[in-house]
Each structure stands twice: as structure tokens, then as C-alpha cells.
Scaffold this motif. Sequence first.
Motif, mmCIF file in Angstrom:
data_model
loop_
_atom_site.group_PDB
_atom_site.id
_atom_site.type_symbol
_atom_site.label_atom_id
_atom_site.label_comp_id
_atom_site.label_asym_id
_atom_site.label_seq_id
_atom_site.Cartn_x
_atom_site.Cartn_y
_atom_site.Cartn_z
ATOM 1 N N PHE A 21 1.112 8.283 -3.066
ATOM 2 C CA PHE A 21 1.962 7.222 -2.501
ATOM 3 C C PHE A 21 1.974 7.334 -0.972
ATOM 4 O O PHE A 21 2.319 8.394 -0.438
ATOM 5 C CB PHE A 21 3.412 7.369 -2.980
ATOM 6 C CG PHE A 21 3.596 7.131 -4.456
ATOM 7 C CD1 PHE A 21 3.128 8.028 -5.391
ATOM 8 C CD2 PHE A 21 4.270 6.005 -4.899
ATOM 9 C CE1 PHE A 21 3.304 7.809 -6.748
ATOM 10 C CE2 PHE A 21 4.457 5.773 -6.246
ATOM 11 C CZ PHE A 21 3.963 6.677 -7.179
ATOM 12 N N GLY A 22 1.613 6.255 -0.298
ATOM 13 C CA GLY A 22 1.763 6.210 1.153
ATOM 14 C C GLY A 22 3.215 5.802 1.431
ATOM 15 O O GLY A 22 3.599 4.657 1.189
ATOM 16 N N GLU A 65 -3.004 -2.277 -0.238
ATOM 17 C CA GLU A 65 -2.764 -1.016 -0.953
ATOM 18 C C GLU A 65 -1.507 -0.298 -0.453
ATOM 19 O O GLU A 65 -1.328 -0.119 0.749
ATOM 20 C CB GLU A 65 -3.975 -0.103 -0.723
ATOM 21 C CG GLU A 65 -3.763 1.320 -1.188
ATOM 22 C CD GLU A 65 -4.858 2.285 -0.712
ATOM 23 O OE1 GLU A 65 -5.787 1.858 0.000
ATOM 24 O OE2 GLU A 65 -4.768 3.470 -1.070
ATOM 25 N N ILE A 66 -0.664 0.127 -1.409
ATOM 26 C CA ILE A 66 0.454 1.001 -1.021
ATOM 27 C C ILE A 66 0.388 2.348 -1.757
ATOM 28 O O ILE A 66 0.947 3.341 -1.303
ATOM 29 C CB ILE A 66 1.841 0.323 -1.207
ATOM 30 C CG1 ILE A 66 2.085 -0.113 -2.654
ATOM 31 C CG2 ILE A 66 1.990 -0.864 -0.268
ATOM 32 C CD1 ILE A 66 3.528 -0.613 -2.896
ATOM 33 N N VAL A 67 -0.281 2.363 -2.913
ATOM 34 C CA VAL A 67 -0.417 3.591 -3.707
ATOM 35 C C VAL A 67 -1.847 3.622 -4.247
ATOM 36 O O VAL A 67 -2.400 2.566 -4.565
ATOM 37 C CB VAL A 67 0.563 3.584 -4.920
ATOM 38 C CG1 VAL A 67 0.405 4.843 -5.778
ATOM 39 C CG2 VAL A 67 2.008 3.439 -4.463
ATOM 40 N N ALA A 69 -3.051 16.806 -0.993
ATOM 41 C CA ALA A 69 -3.710 17.235 -2.229
ATOM 42 C C ALA A 69 -4.328 18.634 -2.150
ATOM 43 O O ALA A 69 -4.187 19.428 -3.089
ATOM 44 C CB ALA A 69 -4.787 16.215 -2.580
ATOM 45 N N ILE A 82 3.983 -0.045 10.725
ATOM 46 C CA ILE A 82 3.773 1.254 10.073
ATOM 47 C C ILE A 82 2.754 1.167 8.938
ATOM 48 O O ILE A 82 2.564 2.141 8.216
ATOM 49 C CB ILE A 82 5.096 1.843 9.538
ATOM 50 C CG1 ILE A 82 5.816 0.843 8.616
ATOM 51 C CG2 ILE A 82 5.969 2.276 10.678
ATOM 52 C CD1 ILE A 82 6.983 1.451 7.858
ATOM 53 N N ARG A 103 -9.911 12.305 -9.996
ATOM 54 C CA ARG A 103 -10.707 13.168 -9.103
ATOM 55 C C ARG A 103 -11.589 14.123 -9.894
ATOM 56 O O ARG A 103 -12.203 15.009 -9.292
ATOM 57 C CB ARG A 103 -9.783 13.980 -8.184
ATOM 58 C CG ARG A 103 -9.068 13.165 -7.142
ATOM 59 C CD ARG A 103 -8.175 14.016 -6.229
ATOM 60 N NE ARG A 103 -8.914 14.645 -5.169
ATOM 61 C CZ ARG A 103 -8.610 14.593 -3.869
ATOM 62 N NH1 ARG A 103 -7.552 13.937 -3.469
ATOM 63 N NH2 ARG A 103 -9.341 15.212 -2.968
HETATM 64 N N1 GAP Z 1 -4.985 12.323 -1.605
HETATM 65 C C1 GAP Z 1 -5.433 10.997 -1.741
HETATM 66 C C2 GAP Z 1 -5.272 10.210 -0.540
HETATM 67 O O1 GAP Z 1 -4.910 10.716 0.504
HETATM 68 P P1 GAP Z 1 -5.549 7.779 0.388
HETATM 69 O O2 GAP Z 1 -5.790 6.497 -0.333
HETATM 70 O O3 GAP Z 1 -6.473 8.136 1.503
HETATM 71 O O4 GAP Z 1 -5.536 8.895 -0.733
HETATM 72 C C3 GAP Z 1 -2.945 7.707 0.103
HETATM 73 O O5 GAP Z 1 -4.067 7.794 0.954
HETATM 74 C C4 GAP Z 1 -2.025 6.573 0.508
HETATM 75 O O6 GAP Z 1 -1.653 6.748 1.871
HETATM 76 C C5 GAP Z 1 -2.669 5.198 0.460
HETATM 77 O O7 GAP Z 1 -2.518 4.629 -0.824
HETATM 78 C C6 GAP Z 1 -1.880 4.430 1.497
HETATM 79 O O8 GAP Z 1 -0.713 3.889 0.908
HETATM 80 C C7 GAP Z 1 -1.436 5.490 2.482
HETATM 81 N N2 GAP Z 1 -2.185 5.450 3.750
HETATM 82 C C8 GAP Z 1 -3.494 5.703 3.932
HETATM 83 N N3 GAP Z 1 -3.816 5.611 5.231
HETATM 84 C C9 GAP Z 1 -2.688 5.265 5.891
HETATM 85 C C10 GAP Z 1 -2.355 5.030 7.268
HETATM 86 N N4 GAP Z 1 -3.253 5.145 8.231
HETATM 87 N N5 GAP Z 1 -1.070 4.713 7.585
HETATM 88 C C11 GAP Z 1 -0.129 4.619 6.619
HETATM 89 N N6 GAP Z 1 -0.379 4.844 5.310
HETATM 90 C C12 GAP Z 1 -1.635 5.161 4.952
#
Ligand code: GAP
Length: 501
Positions: free
Chosen positions: A366-367, A325-327, A167, A206, A332
Motif C-alpha cells: 500500500f502506498g 494505482e494506489i496499491v 519488503a 503527494i 513475487r
Molecule cells: N514492495 C513492492 C513495491 O514497493 P511499488 O508498486 O513500487 O511496489 C508500492 O510501490 C506502492 O507505493 C504503489 O502501489 C504506490 O501506491 C506507492 N508509490 C510508488 N511510488 C510512489 C511515489 N513516488 N510516491 C508515492 N507513492 C508511491
Amino acid sequence: MKIELEDIVNLCKRRGIIFPSGEIYGGFAGFFDYGPIGAEIKRRILNEWWKFFVSMRDDIYGIFPAIITSPYVWKASGHVDEFIDILVECKKCKSRYKAENLLEKYGIAVTDFTVENIARLIADNNIKCPKCGGKIGEPRRFNLMIEATVGSVKDGSSVAYLRPEIAQGMFINFKVINIAMRATLPFGIAGMGKVFRNEISPRTFIFRCREFEIAEIEYFVDPDKQNDCPYFDEVKNIKVKIWPKDAQKSEKEAEEMTIGEAYEHGVFSNKWHAYWCGKALEWLIRMGIRPNNLRLREHLETELAHYALQTFDIEYYFPYLGWKEIVGIANRTDYDLRRHSEHSGEKLYVVENGKKIYPLCIEPSFGVERVFLAIITDAYSIVDGKIVLKLKPKLAPYDVGVFPLLKRKDFVEKANNVNMLLKQNDLITYIDFSGKIGRCYARADEIGIPFAITIDHKTLEDDTVTIRFRDTREQIRVSLNDLVSKLKDLIYHHNSINFDW
Ligand code: GAP
């Protein structure tokens, strides 16, 4: 049949999808490598994301910002001070835990992430170290950013950070993109790529890693027009379980409703926020995830990130983990553009009709690893005792398998010609000369190849082949002249056949 995490992990390792990185040295917690099959699936997920959210729209600009940028960015964004988890350590064996995960092990859900609250929960519930039974020490704040040393001199001034989100790359480039693209509000900037977080306890394959990929959009809206969303009709009928924070607090279940109904009930911070929740859901459903396995959950006030006014998570029901959570889709506000304006001196507003506007920002994030895991979990099925990965054809690692019925020279030659014909027409193929057709099909099914071409005796006589469908096992006979167009039709417009996804 209930799918266990081991089923997915084993398939991923055995078939070259994903496996722990550095395994010959005992692995390195939180880091994974994608093998040939996983790399193709991931590449396709990323392509589909970019196509849907960037290429097919006129209001979103895609960029690739740097992984390491000025450390001042992370001070201004609040990450240096606020991007933290609460860490606890066993006083006896020194094992470290993310406090939230440790408490979860004992059935205690954390909703207030302050050090004081965590300390109280540990004391009140007499929480001990799950490994040795030792006493748990005082909780403390732990910054998740991974530091890197940049330049030839190692001192305080050489410390930089591997980005923990994409971001900030969009916020710091807001003005240059606004001018270069002659953009007018509302518009978005999208980015995807690797991010790094020093997770205290990376785990669940993962799902929680230290290096992962994010694909996210910062969508900028005039605050005076936050309920003017001309595209709302695209999403208003999407129906999904929605769990607003008030329902969670009064222990009510998530309720199924449309995005339009939820917006009318005042669930979302504004109409654009509702729209982006709908769009993110639409994309996941297009990628093959069953809508029943998705829900929108609002963050409680105590869960909100330091920059967020309101956030919804799209959660997926992992059979082996529950809802996760996936998204995330956050409002903001104008927090980031104002912070960077104050810290850098560069004023990150737009001027429209003589008015200076600091736009507010809706961020769907989206993660990618979690989306990947959800997609393969949803696609994983057992048919007649064998694994079939029912991926959408556009996400499969190969478009089509090519299998000669016999190992004989004339069959192999013909199979090579068909394989070449398909490749020359941009179809990604997988050829297997083993001649054991049942096993060829089974190996292809396991990694989700949607179609298999068999070269048989009739092919040598009349230039026709069979196409076998992974999900229905139906076979049709097609002339080689029509093969490419038939396959492309099946992959891109798979309406002509009744798939069971
Ligand atoms: N810019 C906003 C942001 O980074 P976040 O919720 O911290 O938001 C976004 O991260 C997405 O990344 C989450 O919805 C999640 O799907 C994914 N995510 C967060 N931490 C993670 C991790 N350690 N390993 C894999 N995916 C992760």
C-alpha cells in the motif's frame, strides 16, 4: 461538482493537513510535511492498517526493519541493477523527464519499458521538449535508489542506500522471525515506514513523491498449497471492476465481477493472490472509499517488476487524474528468498514435515500517501457551498468538537469541563471558544470532525448537550452522563445513525 487537484491542495495547505517541505526556502521537489491535522489523519490510517492486517490476525507478524541496511541486500534483491526508470533529457534546455510521463503528455501510453521501445516511440511520434520545443536526447536507464554515505570515510565502500521498499526487511529477516515466532506456513510478515525513491519528475502533489510511506505484507505460502486458502470465503463476494491483461490487450472494458468469480475464471495466479486482492479492497472500502471508484488492473507482461510473476494494481478513480494505482498486489514467487539464500549463504527455506520448502510470496503493498489522497478525495464534498470532509469517524483528525454557544465565562467553564471529561475517556477533542457556532461547525466540517458538542443555556440548567452530526446536520440531546458511551458507540459502531457514506 468535479473536484480539481487544486481544491485538495488548497484545503491541505490552508487547514494544516499537508504542504510542501522547506517552503520558506522555495520548497524541495518531492518532499512534503504533514501538519497537525494531516499527522492525525495519517496516524489513524496507519493504525487502522496495522490493526486490520496485523493485530487482528494470528498469521501475520509485524516488524519495523531498518531504513538503511547492508548494501548487499539491494544487490541481491536486484534493485541495484533493475530498479530503474527511463530518463530522457532535452538537448536544448536540459529539462529532464521520465520518458513514460513525457510520452503520456502526448497521449502515448507506454506498455513496453525498454530503452529501445522508448527511443522508437519518441522518434516515430516526433516528440519534442514541452518547455522549449527542443530535441529529446537518447533515453537512458536511471536507478531510483537514493544513496547515503555511512561512516567517517567517504569512498566506494561507504555507499549505502535509503530503502526504496520495506519488503527486503521482511525477506532478510525471514528465518529469524520464522524461528522466533515458531511460525508455520502459511504466514506473513508485515512492515510499514518511510521509503525513498529518486523520482525523475515528482508531481501531482503527494501522488508521486521522493519520500513516502509504504505499508506492506510478505505472505509466505507452500507452493504445493497455493490454492488452499482457508479464508477465501471472507472475500469471495467482494464485487469490483476487474481488468485482466487479455481484456486490456483486446481493448475491452474492465468488467464488474466478484473476487470468487474472477478466481473461478482463472484471472489470478493462485487462490492466495485472489484472497489478498480481496482483502486489500475490503480494507480500502472499510476506510470509506466507494467501491465504484476502485478497480483491479492486471499488469501487462512488459510492466511487471523484475521479481513479479503476476501483479494487480488497485486503482482509484481520481476525478483530476483518472484511474491511478494506489496499491499493488504481486506474486513475487520464491524469487527474493532464493536470491538472498544464494547471495548471503543463509538458506532461507522452512522445513515442514521433513520437507525443505522455499515458500512463494504474495505481496500486498500500500502506498500510504496515495491511499491518503484517495481517502480525502473520496471524502471531499460541498454542502451548501461549503467544504465538508466526510471522513469515517475512525479516520477523522479529532473525534469530536466542543463548542460553547457564547464566550461567557460560565459557558467557557462548562465547555472546559466537558472537554476534560472527553479527553479523560480517550476521546480526541477540538475546542473552539470563538462563540460563533455556525463558523465553529463549518471549520470542523472542513477537516472532517464527525461530531460537535454544543454547550448552550440548557446545558447550564440540566447537564445535557447537543451532539450535531457532520453529515446529516441532525442534532440530538444527550445527558452528560451518557455522552462518552454515546460518542464511542457512534465512532466505533456507527450503526445507530444513518450516515450517508
Ligand atoms: N514492495 C513492492 C513495491 O514497493 P511499488 O508498486 O513500487 O511496489 C508500492 O510501490 C506502492 O507505493 C504503489 O502501489 C504506490 O501506491 C506507492 N508509490 C510508488 N511510488 C510512489 C511515489 N513516488 N510516491 C508515492 N507513492 C508511491
